[in-house]
Design an enzyme around this catalytic site. Sequence first.
Site, PDB file in Angstrom:
ATOM      1  N   GLU A  35     -16.468   6.375   4.150  1.00  0.00           N
ATOM      2  CA  GLU A  35     -15.771   5.959   5.371  1.00  0.00           C
ATOM      3  C   GLU A  35     -15.693   7.136   6.333  1.00  0.00           C
ATOM      4  OE1 GLU A  35     -11.552   5.161   5.242  1.00  0.00           O
ATOM      5  OE2 GLU A  35     -11.369   6.000   3.245  1.00  0.00           O
ATOM      6  N   ARG A  60       0.832  -1.210   0.000  1.00  0.00           N
ATOM      7  CA  ARG A  60       0.000   0.000   0.000  1.00  0.00           C
ATOM      8  C   ARG A  60       0.866   1.259   0.000  1.00  0.00           C
ATOM      9  NH1 ARG A  60      -4.504   0.275   4.589  1.00  0.00           N
ATOM     10  NH2 ARG A  60      -2.678   0.878   5.823  1.00  0.00           N
ATOM     11  N   LYS A  68      -2.714   6.505   1.283  1.00  0.00           N
ATOM     12  CA  LYS A  68      -2.507   6.946   2.657  1.00  0.00           C
ATOM     13  C   LYS A  68      -1.513   8.110   2.628  1.00  0.00           C
ATOM     14  CE  LYS A  68      -2.693   4.625   7.071  1.00  0.00           C
ATOM     15  NZ  LYS A  68      -4.121   4.759   7.357  1.00  0.00           N
TER      16      LYS A  68
HETATM   17  C1  LIG Z   1      -5.239   3.963   7.632  1.00  0.00           C
HETATM   18  C2  LIG Z   1      -6.638   4.244   7.253  1.00  0.00           C
HETATM   19  C3  LIG Z   1      -7.671   3.312   7.455  1.00  0.00           C
HETATM   20  C4  LIG Z   1      -7.456   2.008   8.168  1.00  0.00           C
HETATM   21  O1  LIG Z   1      -6.581   1.165   7.481  1.00  0.00           O
HETATM   22  P1  LIG Z   1      -5.892  -0.069   8.238  1.00  0.00           P
HETATM   23  O2  LIG Z   1      -4.990  -0.638   7.213  1.00  0.00           O
HETATM   24  O3  LIG Z   1      -6.965  -1.000   8.637  1.00  0.00           O
HETATM   25  O4  LIG Z   1      -5.179   0.512   9.412  1.00  0.00           O
HETATM   26  C5  LIG Z   1      -8.938   3.632   7.001  1.00  0.00           C
HETATM   27  N1  LIG Z   1      -9.208   4.816   6.408  1.00  0.00           N
HETATM   28  C6  LIG Z   1      -8.246   5.745   6.212  1.00  0.00           C
HETATM   29  C7  LIG Z   1      -8.605   7.018   5.547  1.00  0.00           C
HETATM   30  C8  LIG Z   1      -6.939   5.488   6.610  1.00  0.00           C
HETATM   31  O5  LIG Z   1      -5.995   6.408   6.415  1.00  0.00           O
END
Ligand SMILES: *Cc1c(COP(=O)(O)O)cnc(C)c1O
Length: 341
Positions: free
Chosen positions: A220, A82, A184
């Site tokens: 989300e 990722r 991210k």
């Molecule tokens: C990091 C993140 C998540 C959660 O991802 P994980 O891999 O489960 O920690 C969900 N939404 C956003 C916007 C994120 O930055």
Amino acid sequence: MEKKNLDWANLGFGYIQTEKRYVSNYKNGAWDDGAITEDANIVLNECAGVFQYAQTVFEGLKAYTTEDGHIVCFRPDLNASRLADSARRLEMPVFPEDRFIDAIQQVVEANAAYVPPYGSGATLYLRPYMMGTNPVIGVKPADEYQFRVFATPVGPYFKGGAKPITICVSDFDRAAPHGTGHIKAGLNYAMSLHAIMTAHRNGFDENMYLDPATRTKIEETGGANFIFITKDNKLVTPKSDSILPSITRRSIMYVAEHYLGMTVEHREVEFSELKDFAEAGLCGTAAVISPVGKIVNHGEEILIPSGMEEMGPTTKKLYDTLTGIQMGRIEAPEGWIKKIL
Ligand SMILES: *Cc1c(COP(=O)(O)O)cnc(C)c1O
């Protein structure tokens, strides 16, 4: 190895500086060998790309002490890939995925004294990230980068059990269609700060973001994906190109299907479906799953039948199974657990 004398059970989710971190620099088209260093500070030129145009991406994962006393990480290969996706989207060089895993290994080993003991509820949070480091004033990608991984022990996200939270439908958008919602990057968080502070000022724990194009579908929150349980016990989780692909959510989908025998639907979820769900939760590395008890849409309250007292029963089963896998109490699927020590 002697553990640090920290009050593990009462740690919060904050930064505690440890002695060791990993650094590798990218220059003239190549990453250097990288090494563990004791310097927690970064000195950069005032015009570094990260300061001017926010060229930075990050990851978050945890190291755990298992029931039998080993230190492990959970699916770090998915964080590696990722981060590579995030880097490509911001025109940054990819830090090789095998080297990412090696850096995690080195940082956890170097900070083994900070990995909280089994049963404390605390974990060692790992923060890999990269940034453009050389001066950039015209809008373009940097030529030089730094990749780092630091570690910080963090407490159980919920002290005294996970109480359901109340969230509100945000008037702000988290991510644009065809934008950067799926990577991210710090930039997604910078622009979410006003939205989350507004939610807090209005008495809510979190925001629910809808799809920015039509505002009819659930996306989300600022930092966690949604999971929903239907009244006939299916797991439903929203699908969209602007949702960040949570590793926790992908793992929960697998656990639901293969450990609990549930039907899993990863699809677009209409906001109007919300009132029909039996349970709701947020999922991410930090909290694993936070139950959601109430969603407020401009004064209209939607009460989730599982209520405001405790996690819904299926959410609880998913939580217990996933944390059981992470802590070594339940056998993990092949490749999920990376043993460090
Ligand atoms: C990091 C993140 C998540 C959660 O991802 P994980 O891999 O489960 O920690 C969900 N939404 C956003 C916007 C994120 O930055």
